[in-house]
Write an enzyme that holds these catalytic residues in place. Sequence first.
Site, mmCIF file in Angstrom:
data_model
loop_
_atom_site.group_PDB
_atom_site.id
_atom_site.type_symbol
_atom_site.label_atom_id
_atom_site.label_comp_id
_atom_site.label_asym_id
_atom_site.label_seq_id
_atom_site.Cartn_x
_atom_site.Cartn_y
_atom_site.Cartn_z
ATOM 1 N NE ARG A 191 -33.993 23.799 24.487
ATOM 2 C CZ ARG A 191 -33.099 24.167 25.393
ATOM 3 N NH1 ARG A 191 -32.675 23.320 26.298
ATOM 4 N NH2 ARG A 191 -32.612 25.384 25.389
ATOM 5 C CD GLU A 235 -23.337 27.220 32.753
ATOM 6 O OE1 GLU A 235 -24.002 26.474 32.014
ATOM 7 O OE2 GLU A 235 -22.114 27.402 32.635
ATOM 8 C CE LYS A 246 -28.080 30.014 29.624
ATOM 9 N NZ LYS A 246 -27.973 29.827 31.076
#
Length: 570
Positions: free
Chosen positions: A268, A42, A278
Amino acid sequence: MADDTSKNANEPSVSKDFIRQKVDADLASGKYDGVVTRFPPEPNGYLHIGHTKAIALSFGLAKEYGGVTHLRFDDTNPLTEDTSYVESIEEDIRWLGYDWGDRLHYTSDYFEQLYDWAVKLIEKGVAYVCHLSDEEIREYRGTVKEAGVDSPYRDRSVEENLADFAKMRDGGYKDGEVTLRAKIDMSNANMKMRDPLMYRVRHAHHHNTGDKWCIYPMYDWAHGQSDAIEGITHSLCTLEFENNNELYRWFLEQLEVPTPPEQTEFARLGMTYTVMSKRKLLELVEKGLVGGWDDPRLPTISGLRRRGYTPTAIKTLIERTGIAKANSTVDMGMLEWAIREDLNYIAPRKMAVLHPLKVTITNYPEGQSEELEAINNPERAEDGTRMVPFSGELYLEREDFMEDPPRKFFRLAPGREVRLRYAFFITCNEAVKDDNGEVIELKCTYDPATRGGDAPDGRKVKATLHWVSANHAVDMEVRNYDRLFNVENPLEAQYKDDWLQTLNPDSLEVLTGVKGEPSLAEMKAGDNCQFERKGYFCMDQDSKPGAPVFNRTVTLRDSWAKIQKKGGKK
Ligand code: ATP
Ligand code: MG
């Protein structure tokens, strides 16, 4: 399948992680006849080292199986996205060494198709326009223990829904007034299946589609469908999407996609002494707690690059962590190990004195100088040698002299002889002090017979020091970095309310007046080197001609023992 599959794809399954085993099975059963993956960032921030895991997996897997990987910007939220992020993401992936060729896509390119598919679901009676507010939707959804309650708008006619959905698109509703929802099951054990949102109204300018749309698809509606449009086979994402998997499949089933992609989740990558979200990174940047997204203390790819990390080191770390089903946190020390391994092999050696102490060689002919040969990299003979100027005025590291040394201190002290690397033996005769009693200069003599080697009479010295000729030295700035946080996990529950309190106030130390050998002025921003005995450094983009700035990438461990052993004893 293309026949250029690498040896990896032909290894027995036992040595493979669960994703590669699944791919093997899918190809063997004929479910897919090739591998197409995607990396779907994104564009709402810079990539961090955690993303590298997803990048390496998707690009690496496709390559191993002779397939391809798409780069798709998942740009469905106009409020947080920006083209500057798009550019940085592309640059970072390329720098890491991955190539998407001409397969660059934007979810926003599919807005029209997604709209048509939404109409199809309304026509099938499995999607509806809902006039509940966000808050009401949350209340109606129920909890993990309690079933939800049907929306009062759930059973309106297909015609009403089609008209209402068109009105949504045409700007007939304000932000938050209505949504389009999938009609699934308000008592499903999986909360994601309780009539999830497909569209919301957002009168906002989009970086790619401008003002064309005022409704935007939700992640769950956009993602799997975009995968299907692009012919993705294996859609790999992190574990937090596990509950979305059922919905991912449901949408594709409803749309009757012939060879639907499949989502598989993996763990992850987390790392100690840093944050890898982020949103948190953005907070650090926006509050000015770091110098920007590329601050060398951040785990962003651009920060690591500026710090002097190499793609090789980052990829080595990723490989070492493997692909698993349980989230794990790797020690920052492992990344430091990986970069030392790489830089030890590739970084040219230089001499730089971080805390200079002036040394006068009293028996060296005044005004004279000479050049001495220095090895560029003891690990790689092919890197050759360079000439380093020597003269009667030098700088040594302040910590390499002690007036009153303890027993184990073998470096310079009054009356003691040491070797200057690649140069001569020198003996300290006098320490000159200022009014405060601080040593400001050493007066030494040198032995011309020891030039570049040992003493002809066989006498030994116990230390070899780095040095820089004062009149030839380049004035430099050095930025020494330390961990950004004082604790292993700043987001742990005990700090959560105030995670910024765990920032390390000493994470940056700026040294000015550092003296470097002349060849340092010829380096370019981004070049790595080792300052002998001091660590690995990388030239920063803030450097000016003749005034280099260096970032410390990582310190050396046990550096001196190593240099002695490697035959650099000159
Ligand atoms: P963050 O949670 O750090 O804000 P994100 O997941 O929102 O990141 P996206 O742009 O959505 O960022 O991520 C793109 C891809 O990278 C996703 O497939 C996501 O699963 C993956 N990814 C993000 N963070 C990690 C991580 N720490 N380890 C492995 N993969 C990750
Ligand atoms: Mg995300």
